[in-house]
Write a protein that holds these residues in place. Structure first.
Motif, mmCIF file in Angstrom:
data_model
loop_
_atom_site.group_PDB
_atom_site.id
_atom_site.type_symbol
_atom_site.label_atom_id
_atom_site.label_comp_id
_atom_site.label_asym_id
_atom_site.label_seq_id
_atom_site.Cartn_x
_atom_site.Cartn_y
_atom_site.Cartn_z
ATOM 1 N N ARG A 184 -25.404 50.853 -11.434
ATOM 2 C CA ARG A 184 -24.304 51.461 -10.675
ATOM 3 C C ARG A 184 -23.082 51.672 -11.563
ATOM 4 O O ARG A 184 -22.374 52.687 -11.429
ATOM 5 N N GLU A 185 -22.826 50.728 -12.477
ATOM 6 C CA GLU A 185 -21.717 50.887 -13.410
ATOM 7 C C GLU A 185 -21.963 52.056 -14.359
ATOM 8 O O GLU A 185 -21.058 52.832 -14.663
ATOM 9 N N VAL A 186 -23.185 52.171 -14.839
ATOM 10 C CA VAL A 186 -23.523 53.294 -15.718
ATOM 11 C C VAL A 186 -23.296 54.613 -14.987
ATOM 12 O O VAL A 186 -22.721 55.561 -15.546
ATOM 13 N N ALA A 187 -23.719 54.687 -13.729
ATOM 14 C CA ALA A 187 -23.504 55.905 -12.954
ATOM 15 C C ALA A 187 -22.017 56.183 -12.765
ATOM 16 O O ALA A 187 -21.580 57.347 -12.772
ATOM 17 N N ARG A 188 -21.239 55.142 -12.619
ATOM 18 C CA ARG A 188 -19.790 55.324 -12.435
ATOM 19 C C ARG A 188 -19.145 55.958 -13.656
ATOM 20 O O ARG A 188 -18.311 56.866 -13.538
ATOM 21 N N ALA A 246 -28.516 53.870 -7.421
ATOM 22 C CA ALA A 246 -27.303 54.171 -8.179
ATOM 23 C C ALA A 246 -26.968 55.654 -8.174
ATOM 24 O O ALA A 246 -25.913 56.051 -8.684
ATOM 25 N N GLY A 247 -27.852 56.470 -7.615
ATOM 26 C CA GLY A 247 -27.600 57.900 -7.525
ATOM 27 C C GLY A 247 -28.188 58.723 -8.646
ATOM 28 O O GLY A 247 -27.866 59.910 -8.784
ATOM 29 N N PHE A 248 -29.083 58.130 -9.445
ATOM 30 C CA PHE A 248 -29.694 58.856 -10.551
ATOM 31 C C PHE A 248 -30.895 59.671 -10.079
ATOM 32 O O PHE A 248 -31.607 59.281 -9.150
#
Length: 227
Positions: free
Chosen positions: A125-129, A201-203
């Motif tokens: 999730r942080e990577v997606a952010r 995470a939305g990927f």
């Protein structure tokens, strides 16, 4: 990443023996063997920034530069970063709280590090952010189905998957013949948990790859943030 900073205690061993020994790069799970896999999934960068989460000693920086990326590293272990300083710009930080602005980097990679991160879905999730819309993320990690405390790899030609695959408790059972996991332990996510972490995470996953024979040691994913 491991909050105990276990790698601080073994950073010199990791740099000089695990990566620098006579068999360095020859085993499928050794990070030095994974440059071609990372390159094939990431592609060229055109001078853009690529954030490596869990960069360790920075051994992939040169390969990222050869692909045209400007690498920047994040790791929790001060000991590992001591070796990385001469290889790429680095910052010490937890992978679950990256000191990076929202929507600010075009590419992120993590290589053989997710088993050192206690809550990898939170890291995703942080990577997606921090990724820009349309940005690419490449995950190269321990194969969730064939490596872990449940996998008896004493015979490389006939890996036996024993009970425990669904157990996500951290272990200290080594899957590496170089002894790394005996020293720092390992986390585990079953395949569904890992892939669902990307989706949650939305990927959007784009490509998958496996590495190692006859039974894969590594599974890799290229995913993209929605534009």
């Amino acid at each position: 990443m491991a909050r105990t900073a276990a790698y601080d205690r073994i950073a010199d061993w990791y740099e000089r023996e695990f990566l620098g020994g006579p068999e360095a790069g020859s085993t499928a799970g050794n990070p030095l063997a994974l440059g071609p896999l990372l390159a094939g999934l990431l592609g060229g960068g055109g001078g853009a920034t690529c954030l490596e989460v869990g960069c360790g000693t920075g051994i992939h920086a040169a390969g990222l530069r050869e692909l045209g990326w400007a690498p920047v590293g994040v790791d929790l272990s001060a000991g590992m970063l001591r070796h990385a300083h001469g290889r790429l710009p680095v910052v010490r930080a937890d992978a679950g709280r990256l000191p990076v602005r929202d929507d600010s980097v075009p590419a992120v990679v993590t290589v053989m590090a997710h088993t050192d991160m206690p809550d990898y879905p939170a890291v995703l999730r942080e990577v997606a952010r921090v990724l820009r819309p349309g940005g690419v993320f490449v995950h190269v990690g321990v194969h969730p189905c064939f490596c872990g405390g449940f996998a008896d790899r004493s015979d490389a030609e006939a890996v036996v998957v024993r009970p425990g695959y669904l157990d996500t408790a951290r272990t200290t059972v080594s899957w590496s013949d170089q002894g790394l996991r005996d020293k720092v332990g390992a986390g585990h996510l079953p395949l569904a948990g890992l892939l669902n972490g990307f989706l949650d995470a939305g990927f959007t996953p784009e490509r998958f790859a496996e590495h190692g024979a006859p039974t894969p040691v590594v599974m890799a994913v290229r995913a993209r943030k929605a534009g």
